[in-house]
Write a protein that holds these residues in place. Structure first.
Motif, short mmCIF file in Angstrom:
data_model
loop_
_atom_site.label_atom_id
_atom_site.label_comp_id
_atom_site.label_asym_id
_atom_site.label_seq_id
_atom_site.Cartn_x
_atom_site.Cartn_y
_atom_site.Cartn_z
N LEU A 29 12.54 8.26 -2.82
CA LEU A 29 11.46 7.28 -2.74
C LEU A 29 11.97 5.98 -3.74
O LEU A 29 12.36 6.06 -4.75
N ASP A 31 10.35 2.06 -4.89
CA ASP A 31 9.38 1.32 -5.09
C ASP A 31 9.54 0.15 -6.41
O ASP A 31 10.55 0.58 -7.22
N TRP A 43 0.72 6.00 -7.86
CA TRP A 43 1.89 6.64 -7.00
C TRP A 43 2.42 7.90 -7.74
O TRP A 43 3.00 8.73 -7.40
N VAL A 58 10.88 15.11 -5.43
CA VAL A 58 10.87 13.58 -4.96
C VAL A 58 11.97 13.20 -6.02
O VAL A 58 12.10 13.22 -6.96
N PHE A 60 12.88 9.71 -7.24
CA PHE A 60 12.35 8.45 -7.29
C PHE A 60 13.31 7.48 -7.90
O PHE A 60 14.00 7.80 -8.85
N VAL A 84 11.50 6.74 2.27
CA VAL A 84 10.32 5.92 2.22
C VAL A 84 10.32 5.01 1.25
O VAL A 84 10.89 5.29 0.21
N LEU A 85 9.97 3.79 1.39
CA LEU A 85 10.21 2.77 0.20
C LEU A 85 9.04 1.40 0.45
O LEU A 85 8.43 1.53 1.54
N TRP A 309 4.14 0.96 2.49
CA TRP A 309 5.39 1.72 2.48
C TRP A 309 5.99 1.69 3.92
O TRP A 309 5.18 1.71 5.21
N ALA A 321 8.13 11.94 4.61
CA ALA A 321 7.75 10.24 4.39
C ALA A 321 6.31 10.21 4.58
O ALA A 321 5.39 9.70 3.83
#
Length: 422
Positions: A29, A31, A43, A58, A60, A84-85, A309, A321
């Motif tokens: 992931l 972000d 989140w 996850v 991250f 997922v981003l 997302w 995701a």
């Protein structure tokens, strides 16, 4: 559109084979939110919930907005793509990647999880893209779980010191700017190297605009007059405010972070920028009281559903995701966004208990209630963000006239649209 529809139809506990299979998987992931932002707080909790419910882990990876913006096409077209981003919405960003086949079609997941029922129609505009990557119709290629808009942040203590009331018209706003400038204070914290000045420029245009102008500019429904009243007023006003000392010429080299920290330090009493700064100011402003108001006299302002997302077409765990995205849409996660200075899209109103957060959300609801969400100035073409910043830098540096800047920007805009429509 080159992207194939991803099934994204895993069971409720996560990816295809259920929790037992999920436990051996890792969701990557990305972000670009800080840990103290409303979205970062929410989140982080969503990650904990996801790991507990699925048994998956996850991985991250924090990225900066600029990192993702400048490298997305290359990274998502490789085996290094995350699952997922968070990604910027709009024709020039998510729309471009969708048209290039780099994002997964989320139609099946939207139906499975009922996300369309949680998002107001106006907030779905930036989640859907047609085969040319133009927003507003076609398939779902992203899911926003927060809203955002641009408003005026102001230093209440400095306004009180100089007996300035919250302005309700453009004339009153300019009078406030003049009062500060006459006292030797540069009123506006600004950045022309990044987005803040471009958003102020667009807001000024919106004070002279109607919805048809926005549709022409953003959705290509008609031709944009680059020497017309809207854009001429915006460009000439930025030049005028620079000449009068309302905007520092040094802003040509400053970034958004510089402008934001100048407001935090109390150097400049006004900062016109996005709701994404709200929680940071709540936690970092220590020496004065501050507040917000919508740009005076305007019926429309820059804003939209928040960044989205998205699931890369090359993602390895698309079902997981989708499960993670769904967790971020739950009421308890939405409430965390709302109570920490964010703008949730699917929260229960009774769950929002923080007074300042209610003020923020009320401002957003005022805009959406007036059909006042006008998107962002750099959205129309993939290259217009950098081109707009460069043009405004030349404007405040005095190396180009207002008319010449508009001529330059108009040509770049038209060239970009032609490339999109090929």
């Amino acid at each position: 559109m080159a992207a194939t529809a991803a099934l994204l139809s895993g069971c409720a506990s996560g990816g295809g084979g259920g929790a037992a299979d999920d436990a051996s998987k890792t969701l990557t992931l990305w972000d670009f939110e800080s840990d103290t932002s409303a979205m970062g707080i929410a989140w982080n909790q969503a990650i904990k919930t996801f790991e507990k419910e699925t048994g998956a882990k996850v991985k991250f990876e924090a990225k900066s907005f600029e990192q993702i913006r400048s490298t997305a096409s290359q990274v998502l077209n490789s085996d290094k793509a995350p699952d997922v981003l968070e990604y910027n919405k709009g024709n020039a960003t998510a729309g471009l990647l969708a048209s290039q086949g780099l994002l997964s079609n989320l139609d099946d997941a939207v139906k499975k999880y009922g996300w369309a029922d949680k998002l107001a129609p106006s907030l779905q505009t930036t989640a859907k893209y047609d085969e040319n990557g133009i927003m507003g119709s076609g398939s779902w290629y992203g899911v926003p779980n927060y809203g955002e808009f641009v408003e005026v942040y102001y230093n209440k203590d400095m306004f009180a010191k100089y007996n300035i009331a919250i302005p309700t018209t453009q004339a009153e706003f300019e009078a406030a700017l003049k009062t500060f400038a006459d006292a030797g204070i540069t009123p506006l914290a600004e950045s022309a190297a990044e987005y803040p000045l471009g958003q102020l420029w667009y807001q000024l245009a919106l004070t002279k605009a109607d919805r048809s102008f926005v549709d022409d500019y953003q959705l290509y429904k008609g031709k944009v007059d680059w020497q017309g009243k809207e854009l001429s007023y915006a460009t000439e006003t930025i030049k005028d405010w620079t000449d009068k000392g309302y905007i520092s010429k040094d802003a040509s080299g400053t970034k958004a972070e510089d402008a934001g920290t100048a407001f935090i330090a109390g150097t400049n009493p006004i900062f016109f920028s996005g709701s994404w700064w709200y929680n940071r100011f709540s936690t970092e402003v220590k020496g004065f009281d501050w507040g917000t108001f919508l740009y005076p006299g305007a019926k429309m302002s820059p804003g939209s559903a928040g960044n989205m997302w998205v699931v890369p077409e090359n993602a390895k765990n698309k079902d997981l995701a989708a499960k993670f995205i769904d967790i971020t849409m739950r009421p308890e996660i939405q409430a965390l966004i709302g109570n920490n200075g964010g703008v949730p899209v699917a929260a229960n109103a009774a769950d929002i208990t923080d007074p300042k957060s209610k003020e923020l959300i009320d401002n957003f609801n005022t805009l959406t209630g007036e059909d006042g969400i006008a998107f962002y100035p750099d959205w129309p073409t993939p290259t217009f963000y950098d081109q707009l910043n460069a043009g405004l830098q030349e404007l405040i540096n005095g190396t180009k006239s207002s008319k010449d800047v508009l001529t330059q920007l108009g040509g770049q805009y038209e060239d970009g649209i032609k490339d999109i429509k090929k």
